[in-house]
Design a protein around this motif. Structure first.
Motif, PDB file in Angstrom:
ATOM      1  N   TYR A 207      47.044  33.943  45.691  1.00  0.00           N
ATOM      2  CA  TYR A 207      46.695  34.849  44.308  1.00  0.00           C
ATOM      3  C   TYR A 207      45.914  34.005  43.323  1.00  0.00           C
ATOM      4  O   TYR A 207      46.330  32.840  43.237  1.00  0.00           O
ATOM      5  N   HIS A 208      44.725  34.478  43.086  1.00  0.00           N
ATOM      6  CA  HIS A 208      44.122  33.651  42.123  1.00  0.00           C
ATOM      7  C   HIS A 208      43.453  34.609  41.095  1.00  0.00           C
ATOM      8  O   HIS A 208      42.761  35.606  41.378  1.00  0.00           O
ATOM      9  N   LEU A 209      43.471  34.179  39.757  1.00  0.00           N
ATOM     10  CA  LEU A 209      42.871  34.907  38.561  1.00  0.00           C
ATOM     11  C   LEU A 209      41.614  34.216  38.122  1.00  0.00           C
ATOM     12  O   LEU A 209      41.674  33.029  37.801  1.00  0.00           O
TER      13      LEU A 209
ATOM     14  N   ASP B 247      38.555  33.485  35.619  1.00  0.00           N
ATOM     15  CA  ASP B 247      38.387  33.849  34.257  1.00  0.00           C
ATOM     16  C   ASP B 247      36.906  34.001  34.394  1.00  0.00           C
ATOM     17  O   ASP B 247      35.923  33.027  34.658  1.00  0.00           O
TER      18      ASP B 247
ATOM     19  N   ASN C   1      34.746  35.670  28.115  1.00  0.00           N
ATOM     20  CA  ASN C   1      34.626  36.809  27.369  1.00  0.00           C
ATOM     21  C   ASN C   1      35.890  37.862  27.688  1.00  0.00           C
ATOM     22  O   ASN C   1      35.372  38.808  27.845  1.00  0.00           O
ATOM     23  N   ASP C   2      36.819  37.687  28.166  1.00  0.00           N
ATOM     24  CA  ASP C   2      37.927  38.312  28.228  1.00  0.00           C
ATOM     25  C   ASP C   2      37.799  39.205  29.688  1.00  0.00           C
ATOM     26  O   ASP C   2      38.369  40.041  30.064  1.00  0.00           O
TER      27      ASP C   2
ATOM     28  N   PRO D 231      36.781  44.298  33.317  1.00  0.00           N
ATOM     29  CA  PRO D 231      35.442  43.762  32.337  1.00  0.00           C
ATOM     30  C   PRO D 231      36.217  43.941  30.914  1.00  0.00           C
ATOM     31  O   PRO D 231      35.385  43.326  30.105  1.00  0.00           O
ATOM     32  N   SER D 232      37.283  44.569  30.469  1.00  0.00           N
ATOM     33  CA  SER D 232      37.629  44.610  29.320  1.00  0.00           C
ATOM     34  C   SER D 232      39.123  44.932  29.188  1.00  0.00           C
ATOM     35  O   SER D 232      39.595  45.091  30.407  1.00  0.00           O
ATOM     36  N   SER D 233      39.870  44.761  28.107  1.00  0.00           N
ATOM     37  CA  SER D 233      41.251  44.767  28.120  1.00  0.00           C
ATOM     38  C   SER D 233      41.705  46.155  28.496  1.00  0.00           C
ATOM     39  O   SER D 233      42.938  46.274  29.060  1.00  0.00           O
ATOM     40  N   SER D 234      40.877  47.267  28.379  1.00  0.00           N
ATOM     41  CA  SER D 234      41.485  48.516  28.743  1.00  0.00           C
ATOM     42  C   SER D 234      40.944  48.960  30.028  1.00  0.00           C
ATOM     43  O   SER D 234      41.316  50.236  30.238  1.00  0.00           O
TER      44      SER D 234
ATOM     45  N   TRP E 267      41.807  53.245  33.251  1.00  0.00           N
ATOM     46  CA  TRP E 267      41.225  53.534  31.988  1.00  0.00           C
ATOM     47  C   TRP E 267      42.230  53.391  30.911  1.00  0.00           C
ATOM     48  O   TRP E 267      42.755  54.658  30.877  1.00  0.00           O
ATOM     49  N   SER E 268      42.878  52.464  30.351  1.00  0.00           N
ATOM     50  CA  SER E 268      43.785  52.793  29.169  1.00  0.00           C
ATOM     51  C   SER E 268      43.123  53.177  27.900  1.00  0.00           C
ATOM     52  O   SER E 268      42.674  52.412  26.999  1.00  0.00           O
ATOM     53  N   VAL E 269      43.027  54.387  27.426  1.00  0.00           N
ATOM     54  CA  VAL E 269      42.456  55.085  26.744  1.00  0.00           C
ATOM     55  C   VAL E 269      42.901  55.102  25.302  1.00  0.00           C
ATOM     56  O   VAL E 269      42.378  54.364  24.439  1.00  0.00           O
ATOM     57  N   PHE E 270      43.963  55.530  25.314  1.00  0.00           N
ATOM     58  CA  PHE E 270      45.075  55.391  24.153  1.00  0.00           C
ATOM     59  C   PHE E 270      46.372  54.842  24.364  1.00  0.00           C
ATOM     60  O   PHE E 270      46.631  54.429  25.595  1.00  0.00           O
ATOM     61  N   GLU E 271      47.058  54.568  23.510  1.00  0.00           N
ATOM     62  CA  GLU E 271      48.375  54.005  23.519  1.00  0.00           C
ATOM     63  C   GLU E 271      49.146  54.594  24.345  1.00  0.00           C
ATOM     64  O   GLU E 271      49.548  55.940  24.248  1.00  0.00           O
TER      65      GLU E 271
END
Lengths: 247, 364
Positions: B248-250, B252, B255-256, B295-298, B322-326
């Motif tokens: 496993y490799h992450l 970076d 820019n997030d 590509p982004s935090s959500s 896609w984490s749209v709302f809380e």
């Protein structure tokens, strides 16, 4: 005549001496910044608020730290309730109560985003030894939002950091970093950091609300807020253990 | 068997009532998925909607006794299962933990995660993580729970021993199961070793070992045997040998943006190594590559696949989350098997389908 010149020279040396003998170096400022964020022990509660154009998501947490390398974070918000992160020297353990799963991470995995925020596990639990990763220069002074600050530029020594260049405004009295600009090695601005408020804890001035804006995206920011912070508190000797992590 | 299950259900009811009394705010997870499928074998299209619900009621996270009850909607048992099977499916978790000065006791229905591996984990001797009948659309690929009593005994900060007793699957006390494991770090490597004896169709003895470390990427490996008590012990033991591992490799990307790469394998050294059609029970080699681009935090894009290299068949699932709302996440997946009709993954087997799944989940 020569006596007058000597006296004049002596007076001149006396005038210059304090500013050269006692001038603080950039490295000393960074060490003071790190020392401000390093405690023998601490306990805090707070929240991470992530805002984008669809609104704000909030995660709340409790955190304990001991020295520079041991920390434990427990998330208390609904979606992540009971998830814990234990940082020890070189390793990170994640505990997911739903799966009763204990995961050990090392290496690059430590740079994963925490709960979809702009913060990585490393950011949240990092060892505060900035001079290991960065060289630093003192660029001058500036009054920022009423605070007399040093301006420092930190340039990464390794590629293993999130931000190759950091420009920071550090309070000359309290060593709080009021403002930061984080850029790529080519100088492209990635993030703006600003401390919105501070609190006094055991003779230290500690950031209470810190806002990080994404310079590449509109309406995207992360706010980290400490509701409480106690430092040099007595902690259970068993706190930073797998037994406590999985409890 | 019925008596044991009734006892389990009764214990579950007691745990529900006691946990409700002392519960924190319950956590509800709702998921609504729309499936659009095409079955090549029958050239038929279909669509249906699958709602699911999970209700977690947990005690406050303080003190020396904790408990949780998790109720879930049952699906597989509703059409064909008995009443007790359905209740057992609904009662996903019902347990309490008690923390004594030198050890911890857990009793009830819950999960123990032994070994290492997201999809393939030879060290998972409790539930088994070697089959390919999993949905790659789920965040948690293995989540089976069971009735048990376990004791966890800390041996230093990063080491512990754990013992577990599993109730009999019928009324015979001799069909109970038991096991233990030891978990520690040797240098920078985590080492775990254990043993389980359980009664399935016959009494089996399952020793295992699992390790995890870092060589740039994180790596993990596990190996286990399933030794029968009677019959052709040598042959069956050889054939049961499982080895799994992963990297496993992450990466970076700045820019997030991140790219996570995972590659797992499962091998049966004495399985069927012929370059012919494979079956789930004796397949000699399976691979699980997983790529997740964030590509982004959500937002995250994923590509997951189970590959059977010996018959050149695979199951591929591409997804977006896609984490749209809380607490609110929109998801979409496209999944398809590829392979000949007798292969492990088949395009035109009777039950094979190309599926498009669109839906959302909400946790509150």
């Amino acid at each position: 005549m020569s006596k007058k010149i000597l006296t004049l020279l002596f007076a001149l040396i006396l005038l210059i001496l304090p500013s050269t003998l006692f001038a603080i170096t950039a490295e000393e400022i960074v060490k003071s910044m790190d020392a401000l964020a390093t405690y023998d022990t601490s306990y805090s509660t707070g929240s991470i608020q992530t805002t984008d154009r669809f609104g704000t998501k909030e995660s709340t947490f409790k955190a304990w730290t001991k020295g520079t390398s041991e920390s434990l974070i427990e998330f208390t918000s609904t979606a992540e309730r009971g998830q814990k992160i234990l940082r020890t020297k070189g390793s990170l353990y994640l505990y997911y109560p739903d799966a009763e799963e204990l995961i050990r991470l090392q290496g690059a995995a430590l740079r994963q985003s925490v709960l979809g925020s702009d913060l990585s596990y490393e950011d949240m639990t990092e060892e505060k030894t900035t001079l290991n990763d960065y060289t630093v220069t003192l660029d001058g002074s500036e009054v920022y939002n009423g605070h007399d600050c040093y301006i420092l530029t930190l340039t990464a020594k390794t590629r293993q950091v999130a931000y190759p260049i950091q420009k920071v405004w550090v309070d000359k009295e309290t060593y709080v970093t009021w403002k930061g600009e984080y850029s790529t090695s080519q100088g492209r601005l990635l993030k703006n950091m600003e401390v919105l408020s501070v609190m006094q804890v055991a003779d230290r001035t500690i950031p209470k609300e810190t806002k990080i804006d994404d310079a590449m995206k509109q309406d995207s920011s992360t706010m980290m807020t400490f509701d409480t912070l106690q430092i040099n508190v007595s902690l259970d000797a068993n706190l930073f253990s797998l037994e406590n992590l999985t409890w | 068997m019925v008596n044991i299950k009734r006892l389990g259900v009764l214990l579950g009811m007691v745990l529900i009532s006691t946990t409700l009394w002392a519960a924190e705010n319950p956590v509800i997870t709702m998921q609504l998925l729309s499936y659009y499928t095409y079955m090549p074998a029958s050239d038929a299209y279909s669509d249906y909607m699958l709602p699911s619900l999970s209700l977690s009621i947990a005690s406050p996270r303080s003190g020396n006794v904790r408990g949780e009850v998790v109720l879930k909607t049952p699906y597989t048992s509703l059409t064909s299962g008995s009443a007790t099977t359905i209740v057992n499916d609904i009662l996903n978790k019902a347990y309490f933990k008690a923390r004594f000065p030198s050890f911890r006791l857990t009793a009830g229905k819950t999960r123990l995660s032994w070994g290492d591996g997201i999809l393939f984990n030879a060290g998972d001797v409790l539930y088994g993580s070697s089959d390919t009948s999993v949905s790659l659309t789920q965040a948690e690929l293995r989540s089976e729970t069971g009735w048990m009593t376990s004791i966890n005994y800390p041996m230093g900060f990063f080491s512990f021993a754990e013992a577990v007793i599993l109730p009999s699957i019928d009324t015979h006390a001799s069909h109970m199961g038991a096991g233990f494991r030891y978990y520690t770090n040797v240098g920078n490597t985590k080492v775990e070793a254990g043993y389980l004896t359980s009664y399935e169709t016959e009494r089996l003895h399952k020793p295992y070992v699992a390790m995890q470390g870092n060589i740039g990427p994180d790596w993990y490996m596990a190996s286990s045997l399933s030794i029968p008590q009677s019959g052709d012990i040598a042959t069956e033991t050889k054939e049961s040998w499982l080895i799994s591992g992963g990297l496993y490799h992450l990466q970076d990307l700045g820019n997030d943006k991140t790219l996570s790469l995972r590659l797992e394998f499962l091998t049966r050294p004495f399985g069927n190594w012929e370059l012919t059609s494979q079956s789930d029970s004796d397949c000699a080699l399976l691979l699980y590559p997983e790529i997740v681009y964030t590509p982004s935090s959500s937002l995250s894009w994923s590509l997951r696949s189970i590959i059977s290299p010996l018959d050149l068949s695979c199951n591929i699932t591409a997804g977006v989350s896609w984490s749209v709302f809380e607490g609110f996440t929109a998801v979409g997946y496209l999944s398809s098997p590829f392979g000949d009709s007798s292969d492990l993954f088949s395009w035109n087997a009777a039950t094979s389908a190309v599926s498009l799944v669109i839906g959302a989940s909400w946790i509150f």
